[in-house]
Design an enzyme around this catalytic site. Structure first.
Site, PDB file in Angstrom:
ATOM      1  N   HIS A  42     -42.992  64.338   0.871  1.00 12.24           N
ATOM      2  CA  HIS A  42     -42.203  65.220   0.024  1.00 12.24           C
ATOM      3  C   HIS A  42     -40.981  65.521   0.793  1.00 12.24           C
ATOM      4  O   HIS A  42     -40.621  66.537   1.496  1.00 12.24           O
ATOM      5  CB  HIS A  42     -42.921  66.738  -0.199  1.00 12.24           C
ATOM      6  N   HIS A  75     -51.166  62.947   1.548  1.00  7.69           N
ATOM      7  CA  HIS A  75     -52.101  63.968   0.718  1.00  7.69           C
ATOM      8  C   HIS A  75     -53.387  63.782   0.435  1.00  7.69           C
ATOM      9  O   HIS A  75     -54.114  64.559   0.091  1.00  7.69           O
ATOM     10  CB  HIS A  75     -51.303  64.326  -0.424  1.00  7.69           C
ATOM     11  N   CYS A  97     -53.694  61.449   5.810  1.00  6.70           N
ATOM     12  CA  CYS A  97     -53.724  62.114   7.161  1.00  6.70           C
ATOM     13  C   CYS A  97     -55.230  62.335   7.285  1.00  6.70           C
ATOM     14  O   CYS A  97     -55.968  62.747   6.647  1.00  6.70           O
ATOM     15  CB  CYS A  97     -53.134  63.430   7.120  1.00  6.70           C
ATOM     16  N   HIS A 125     -50.938  70.678  -6.614  1.00  4.31           N
ATOM     17  CA  HIS A 125     -50.409  70.256  -5.553  1.00  4.31           C
ATOM     18  C   HIS A 125     -51.292  69.028  -5.115  1.00  4.31           C
ATOM     19  O   HIS A 125     -52.507  69.082  -5.549  1.00  4.31           O
ATOM     20  CB  HIS A 125     -50.516  71.187  -4.079  1.00  4.31           C
ATOM     21  N   GLU A 127     -52.271  67.366  -2.592  1.00  2.00           N
ATOM     22  CA  GLU A 127     -53.696  67.321  -1.786  1.00  2.00           C
ATOM     23  C   GLU A 127     -54.784  68.384  -2.137  1.00  2.00           C
ATOM     24  O   GLU A 127     -55.890  67.862  -2.230  1.00  2.00           O
ATOM     25  CB  GLU A 127     -53.183  68.126  -0.470  1.00  2.00           C
ATOM     26  N   THR A 162     -54.204  72.240   3.659  1.00  7.68           N
ATOM     27  CA  THR A 162     -53.530  72.170   4.889  1.00  7.68           C
ATOM     28  C   THR A 162     -52.553  72.977   5.441  1.00  7.68           C
ATOM     29  O   THR A 162     -52.292  73.191   6.432  1.00  7.68           O
ATOM     30  CB  THR A 162     -53.532  70.846   5.475  1.00  7.68           C
ATOM     31  N   CYS A 190     -53.864  73.130   8.743  1.00 10.67           N
ATOM     32  CA  CYS A 190     -53.616  72.344   9.747  1.00 10.67           C
ATOM     33  C   CYS A 190     -52.871  72.989  11.056  1.00 10.67           C
ATOM     34  O   CYS A 190     -52.302  73.934  10.882  1.00 10.67           O
ATOM     35  CB  CYS A 190     -52.758  71.154   9.544  1.00 10.67           C
ATOM     36  N   SER A 218     -41.208  70.265  -0.831  1.00 16.96           N
ATOM     37  CA  SER A 218     -42.351  70.421   0.060  1.00 16.96           C
ATOM     38  C   SER A 218     -43.107  71.666   0.187  1.00 16.96           C
ATOM     39  O   SER A 218     -42.272  72.960   0.585  1.00 16.96           O
ATOM     40  CB  SER A 218     -41.559  69.787   1.407  1.00 16.96           C
ATOM     41  N   SER A 262     -42.696  67.474   6.975  1.00 19.93           N
ATOM     42  CA  SER A 262     -42.241  66.212   6.251  1.00 19.93           C
ATOM     43  C   SER A 262     -40.802  65.922   6.762  1.00 19.93           C
ATOM     44  O   SER A 262     -40.266  64.972   6.092  1.00 19.93           O
ATOM     45  CB  SER A 262     -42.459  66.228   4.855  1.00 19.93           C
TER      46      SER A 262
HETATM   47  S1  SF4 Z   1     -49.466  69.078   8.093  1.00 17.52           S
HETATM   48 FE1  SF4 Z   1     -51.345  68.449   9.100  1.00 17.52          FE
HETATM   49  S2  SF4 Z   1     -52.592  67.727   7.605  1.00 17.52           S
HETATM   50 FE2  SF4 Z   1     -50.615  67.674   6.845  1.00 17.52          FE
HETATM   51  S3  SF4 Z   1     -50.020  65.477   7.013  1.00 17.52           S
HETATM   52 FE3  SF4 Z   1     -49.134  66.875   8.777  1.00 17.52          FE
HETATM   53  S4  SF4 Z   1     -50.709  66.792  10.398  1.00 17.52           S
HETATM   54 FE4  SF4 Z   1     -51.620  66.017   8.366  1.00 17.52          FE
END
Ligand code: SF4
Length: 284
Positions: A42, A75, A97, A125, A127, A162, A190, A218, A262
Protein backbone atom coordinates in the site's frame (compact mmCIF):
# COMPACT_ATOMS: atom_id res chain seq x y z
CA UNK A 1 16.38 25.87 13.67
CA UNK A 2 13.98 23.01 14.54
CA UNK A 3 15.30 19.65 15.60
CA UNK A 4 13.94 16.77 13.51
CA UNK A 5 13.61 13.41 15.24
CA UNK A 6 12.69 10.18 13.46
CA UNK A 7 10.84 7.57 15.56
CA UNK A 8 13.03 4.74 16.82
CA UNK A 9 11.00 2.26 14.75
CA UNK A 10 9.67 3.66 11.48
CA UNK A 11 9.29 2.67 7.85
CA UNK A 12 9.51 -0.49 5.79
CA UNK A 13 9.22 -3.69 7.81
CA UNK A 14 10.76 -7.10 7.20
CA UNK A 15 7.76 -8.36 5.21
CA UNK A 16 7.68 -5.36 2.86
CA UNK A 17 11.46 -5.38 2.28
CA UNK A 18 11.26 -9.12 1.58
CA UNK A 19 8.36 -8.74 -0.88
CA UNK A 20 10.12 -5.90 -2.70
CA UNK A 21 13.28 -7.95 -2.90
CA UNK A 22 11.40 -11.00 -4.25
CA UNK A 23 9.57 -8.87 -6.83
CA UNK A 24 12.66 -7.00 -8.01
CA UNK A 25 14.56 -10.30 -8.40
CA UNK A 26 11.59 -11.78 -10.27
CA UNK A 27 11.54 -8.75 -12.61
CA UNK A 28 15.28 -9.20 -13.23
CA UNK A 29 15.07 -12.92 -13.97
CA UNK A 30 11.63 -13.76 -15.41
CA UNK A 31 11.37 -14.53 -19.12
CA UNK A 32 7.84 -13.25 -19.71
CA UNK A 33 5.46 -10.75 -18.14
CA UNK A 34 5.54 -10.19 -14.38
CA UNK A 35 2.30 -9.17 -12.68
CA UNK A 36 1.36 -8.49 -9.07
CA UNK A 37 -2.06 -9.39 -7.78
CA UNK A 38 -3.18 -5.95 -6.68
CA UNK A 39 -0.59 -3.33 -5.74
CA UNK A 40 2.35 -5.16 -4.12
CA UNK A 41 2.18 -2.93 -1.03
CA UNK A 42 0.00 0.00 0.00
CA UNK A 43 2.38 2.65 -1.25
CA UNK A 44 1.59 4.29 -4.61
CA UNK A 45 5.16 5.58 -5.11
CA UNK A 46 6.64 2.10 -4.77
CA UNK A 47 3.99 0.65 -7.04
CA UNK A 48 4.88 3.28 -9.69
CA UNK A 49 8.57 2.33 -9.39
CA UNK A 50 7.76 -1.36 -9.97
CA UNK A 51 5.52 -0.50 -12.92
CA UNK A 52 8.38 1.50 -14.43
CA UNK A 53 10.50 -1.67 -14.17
CA UNK A 54 7.86 -3.67 -16.05
CA UNK A 55 5.53 -5.02 -13.36
CA UNK A 56 1.84 -4.97 -14.22
CA UNK A 57 -0.87 -4.84 -11.56
CA UNK A 58 -3.82 -7.18 -12.18
CA UNK A 59 -7.03 -7.30 -10.16
CA UNK A 60 -7.72 -11.02 -10.55
CA UNK A 61 -5.64 -14.14 -11.29
CA UNK A 62 -7.51 -14.53 -14.59
CA UNK A 63 -5.96 -11.20 -15.70
CA UNK A 64 -2.60 -12.83 -16.49
CA UNK A 65 -1.76 -14.59 -19.72
CA UNK A 66 -0.62 -18.25 -19.51
CA UNK A 67 3.09 -18.47 -18.73
CA UNK A 68 3.25 -15.06 -17.03
CA UNK A 69 4.56 -14.78 -13.48
CA UNK A 70 2.12 -13.66 -10.80
CA UNK A 71 3.52 -12.32 -7.53
CA UNK A 72 1.27 -12.73 -4.49
CA UNK A 73 1.75 -9.71 -2.25
CA UNK A 74 2.62 -9.36 1.46
CA UNK A 75 -1.05 -9.37 2.55
CA UNK A 76 -1.59 -12.95 1.42
CA UNK A 77 -4.54 -14.44 -0.46
CA UNK A 78 -7.15 -17.15 0.16
CA UNK A 79 -6.03 -20.60 -1.13
CA UNK A 80 -8.79 -20.43 -3.79
CA UNK A 81 -7.08 -17.41 -5.40
CA UNK A 82 -3.78 -19.24 -5.69
CA UNK A 83 -5.55 -22.23 -7.28
CA UNK A 84 -7.29 -19.93 -9.78
CA UNK A 85 -3.92 -18.40 -10.70
CA UNK A 86 -2.42 -21.82 -11.39
CA UNK A 87 -5.50 -22.85 -13.39
CA UNK A 88 -5.06 -19.68 -15.48
CA UNK A 89 -1.55 -20.94 -16.33
CA UNK A 90 0.37 -18.42 -14.18
CA UNK A 91 3.67 -19.19 -12.48
CA UNK A 92 3.00 -18.21 -8.88
CA UNK A 93 5.64 -16.43 -6.79
CA UNK A 94 4.55 -16.12 -3.18
CA UNK A 95 5.68 -12.91 -1.47
CA UNK A 96 3.19 -13.26 1.40
CA UNK A 97 4.81 -12.10 4.64
CA UNK A 98 5.69 -15.13 6.80
CA UNK A 99 3.93 -13.44 9.75
CA UNK A 100 0.71 -13.25 7.73
CA UNK A 101 1.11 -16.96 6.93
CA UNK A 102 1.23 -17.56 10.68
CA UNK A 103 -2.14 -15.82 11.04
CA UNK A 104 -3.56 -18.22 8.43
CA UNK A 105 -2.10 -21.19 10.32
CA UNK A 106 -3.55 -20.00 13.66
CA UNK A 107 -6.99 -19.45 12.09
CA UNK A 108 -6.94 -22.95 10.60
CA UNK A 109 -5.85 -24.46 13.93
CA UNK A 110 -8.62 -22.65 15.82
CA UNK A 111 -11.19 -23.84 13.27
CA UNK A 112 -9.94 -27.44 13.59
CA UNK A 113 -10.26 -27.14 17.38
CA UNK A 114 -13.93 -26.27 16.94
CA UNK A 115 -13.81 -22.54 17.62
CA UNK A 116 -15.85 -20.05 15.63
CA UNK A 117 -13.06 -18.04 14.04
CA UNK A 118 -13.22 -14.25 14.36
CA UNK A 119 -10.72 -12.04 12.55
CA UNK A 120 -10.38 -8.72 14.33
CA UNK A 121 -9.65 -6.27 11.55
CA UNK A 122 -11.08 -4.12 8.80
CA UNK A 123 -13.72 -5.64 6.56
CA UNK A 124 -12.45 -5.62 2.99
CA UNK A 125 -8.76 -5.22 3.91
CA UNK A 126 -6.83 -7.62 1.64
CA UNK A 127 -5.01 -9.30 4.52
CA UNK A 128 -8.30 -9.87 6.36
CA UNK A 129 -9.91 -11.24 3.19
CA UNK A 130 -6.94 -13.59 2.76
CA UNK A 131 -7.24 -14.88 6.33
CA UNK A 132 -11.01 -15.29 6.08
CA UNK A 133 -10.46 -17.41 2.98
CA UNK A 134 -8.47 -19.97 4.96
CA UNK A 135 -11.41 -21.06 7.14
CA UNK A 136 -15.12 -21.63 6.66
CA UNK A 137 -17.56 -19.01 7.93
CA UNK A 138 -15.09 -16.71 9.70
CA UNK A 139 -16.53 -13.47 11.07
CA UNK A 140 -14.77 -10.12 10.74
CA UNK A 141 -15.11 -7.66 13.62
CA UNK A 142 -13.56 -4.22 13.35
CA UNK A 143 -14.74 -2.35 16.45
CA UNK A 144 -16.37 -2.67 19.88
CA UNK A 145 -19.71 -1.68 18.31
CA UNK A 146 -19.45 -4.45 15.74
CA UNK A 147 -18.50 -6.89 18.52
CA UNK A 148 -21.72 -5.98 20.40
CA UNK A 149 -23.93 -6.90 17.44
CA UNK A 150 -21.91 -9.74 15.84
CA UNK A 151 -23.48 -13.21 15.70
CA UNK A 152 -20.92 -14.89 17.94
CA UNK A 153 -21.32 -18.38 19.36
CA UNK A 154 -20.24 -19.89 22.68
CA UNK A 155 -16.63 -20.75 21.75
CA UNK A 156 -14.78 -18.07 19.83
CA UNK A 157 -11.18 -18.09 18.59
CA UNK A 158 -9.69 -14.70 17.68
CA UNK A 159 -6.88 -13.86 15.32
CA UNK A 160 -5.97 -10.27 14.50
CA UNK A 161 -5.05 -8.30 11.39
CA UNK A 162 -1.28 -7.89 11.76
CA UNK A 163 -1.43 -4.11 11.41
CA UNK A 164 -4.37 -3.41 13.73
CA UNK A 165 -4.08 -0.79 16.48
CA UNK A 166 -3.71 -2.60 19.80
CA UNK A 167 -6.43 -0.47 21.41
CA UNK A 168 -9.02 -1.88 18.96
CA UNK A 169 -8.12 -5.45 19.91
CA UNK A 170 -8.52 -4.60 23.61
CA UNK A 171 -11.94 -3.01 23.02
CA UNK A 172 -13.20 -5.98 20.99
CA UNK A 173 -11.90 -8.52 23.53
CA UNK A 174 -13.57 -6.60 26.37
CA UNK A 175 -16.95 -6.86 24.66
CA UNK A 176 -16.59 -10.50 23.59
CA UNK A 177 -15.52 -11.62 27.08
CA UNK A 178 -19.07 -10.81 28.21
CA UNK A 179 -20.69 -12.45 25.20
CA UNK A 180 -18.92 -15.83 24.91
CA UNK A 181 -18.35 -18.74 27.26
CA UNK A 182 -14.87 -19.39 25.92
CA UNK A 183 -12.65 -16.87 24.17
CA UNK A 184 -9.28 -17.95 22.79
CA UNK A 185 -7.21 -14.93 21.69
CA UNK A 186 -4.15 -15.34 19.49
CA UNK A 187 -2.52 -11.93 19.36
CA UNK A 188 -1.21 -11.83 15.81
CA UNK A 189 -0.46 -8.10 15.71
CA UNK A 190 2.98 -7.99 14.16
CA UNK A 191 5.90 -6.83 16.29
CA UNK A 192 6.87 -4.38 13.54
CA UNK A 193 3.44 -2.79 13.88
CA UNK A 194 3.59 -2.77 17.69
CA UNK A 195 7.09 -1.25 17.69
CA UNK A 196 6.05 1.46 15.22
CA UNK A 197 2.92 2.31 17.21
CA UNK A 198 4.76 2.52 20.56
CA UNK A 199 7.63 4.55 19.10
CA UNK A 200 5.20 6.89 17.31
CA UNK A 201 3.18 7.51 20.50
CA UNK A 202 6.33 8.12 22.52
CA UNK A 203 7.76 10.58 19.99
CA UNK A 204 4.47 12.39 19.25
CA UNK A 205 4.09 13.18 22.95
CA UNK A 206 7.33 15.18 22.94
CA UNK A 207 7.26 17.20 19.73
CA UNK A 208 5.53 20.35 18.44
CA UNK A 209 4.71 18.94 15.02
CA UNK A 210 4.50 15.34 13.88
CA UNK A 211 4.68 14.12 10.27
CA UNK A 212 3.48 10.64 9.32
CA UNK A 213 4.76 9.31 5.98
CA UNK A 214 3.08 6.59 3.95
CA UNK A 215 0.44 5.64 1.39
CA UNK A 216 -3.01 7.01 2.13
CA UNK A 217 -4.35 3.53 1.35
CA UNK A 218 -2.09 1.98 4.02
CA UNK A 219 -4.00 0.77 7.09
CA UNK A 220 -0.96 0.72 9.34
CA UNK A 221 0.06 4.27 8.34
CA UNK A 222 -3.48 5.48 9.02
CA UNK A 223 -3.31 3.91 12.50
CA UNK A 224 0.02 5.62 13.13
CA UNK A 225 -1.55 8.92 12.12
CA UNK A 226 -4.45 8.41 14.57
CA UNK A 227 -2.06 7.51 17.39
CA UNK A 228 0.11 10.57 16.72
CA UNK A 229 -2.86 12.91 16.39
CA UNK A 230 -4.07 11.82 19.86
CA UNK A 231 -0.73 12.91 21.31
CA UNK A 232 0.09 15.87 19.08
CA UNK A 233 -2.70 17.96 17.49
CA UNK A 234 -0.29 19.32 14.85
CA UNK A 235 0.09 15.95 13.10
CA UNK A 236 0.19 15.78 9.29
CA UNK A 237 -0.06 12.79 6.93
CA UNK A 238 1.94 12.87 3.68
CA UNK A 239 2.70 10.37 0.95
CA UNK A 240 5.77 12.24 -0.23
CA UNK A 241 8.00 15.24 0.55
CA UNK A 242 6.24 17.34 -2.10
CA UNK A 243 3.09 17.52 0.06
CA UNK A 244 4.84 19.23 3.00
CA UNK A 245 3.87 22.87 3.67
CA UNK A 246 6.15 25.45 5.24
CA UNK A 247 3.41 26.92 7.46
CA UNK A 248 3.07 23.57 9.30
CA UNK A 249 6.48 24.08 10.90
CA UNK A 250 6.31 27.75 11.92
CA UNK A 251 7.49 28.28 15.50
CA UNK A 252 8.14 24.53 15.92
CA UNK A 253 11.21 23.66 18.00
CA UNK A 254 11.01 19.90 17.60
CA UNK A 255 9.49 18.02 14.65
CA UNK A 256 8.89 14.27 14.82
CA UNK A 257 8.69 11.94 11.82
CA UNK A 258 7.35 8.42 11.61
CA UNK A 259 6.36 6.19 8.70
CA UNK A 260 4.20 3.16 8.06
CA UNK A 261 5.52 -0.33 7.48
CA UNK A 262 5.13 0.10 3.70
CA UNK A 263 7.31 3.23 3.47
CA UNK A 264 10.87 2.70 2.18
CA UNK A 265 13.77 4.41 4.02
CA UNK A 266 14.48 6.64 1.00
CA UNK A 267 11.02 8.25 1.31
CA UNK A 268 11.62 9.02 5.00
CA UNK A 269 15.00 10.55 4.17
CA UNK A 270 13.54 12.81 1.49
CA UNK A 271 10.77 13.97 3.86
CA UNK A 272 13.32 14.73 6.60
CA UNK A 273 15.46 16.67 4.10
CA UNK A 274 12.48 18.71 2.93
CA UNK A 275 11.32 19.48 6.50
CA UNK A 276 14.84 20.67 7.23
CA UNK A 277 14.75 23.15 4.32
CA UNK A 278 11.21 24.32 5.15
CA UNK A 279 12.17 24.92 8.80
CA UNK A 280 15.22 26.90 7.63
CA UNK A 281 12.89 29.03 5.50
CA UNK A 282 10.69 29.65 8.57
CA UNK A 283 13.53 31.22 10.56
CA UNK A 284 12.91 34.93 11.28
S1 SF4 B 1 3.79 -5.33 9.17
FE1 SF4 B 1 4.52 -7.29 9.96
S2 SF4 B 1 3.07 -8.77 9.11
FE2 SF4 B 1 2.84 -6.93 7.89
S3 SF4 B 1 4.23 -7.22 6.20
FE3 SF4 B 1 5.37 -6.12 7.80
S4 SF4 B 1 6.45 -7.72 8.94
FE4 SF4 B 1 4.82 -8.70 7.75
Amino acid sequence: MARILVAEHAGACYGVERALDITRRTLDNADGTVCTLGPLIHNPLVVEELEARGARVVDAPEGVEPGATLVMRTHGVPPSVESRAREAGALVVDATCPYVKKVHAHAERLARAGYQVVVVGETGHPEVEGTVGHVLDALVIGSADEARSAAVGRRVGLVVQTTLARSVLHEVVDVLLDRCEELCVVDTICKATRDRQLAARELAGHVDVMVVVGGRNSANTTHLFQICEDECPRTFYVESASELRREWFCKASVVGVTAGASTPAAHIESVVGEIDSLCDACEP
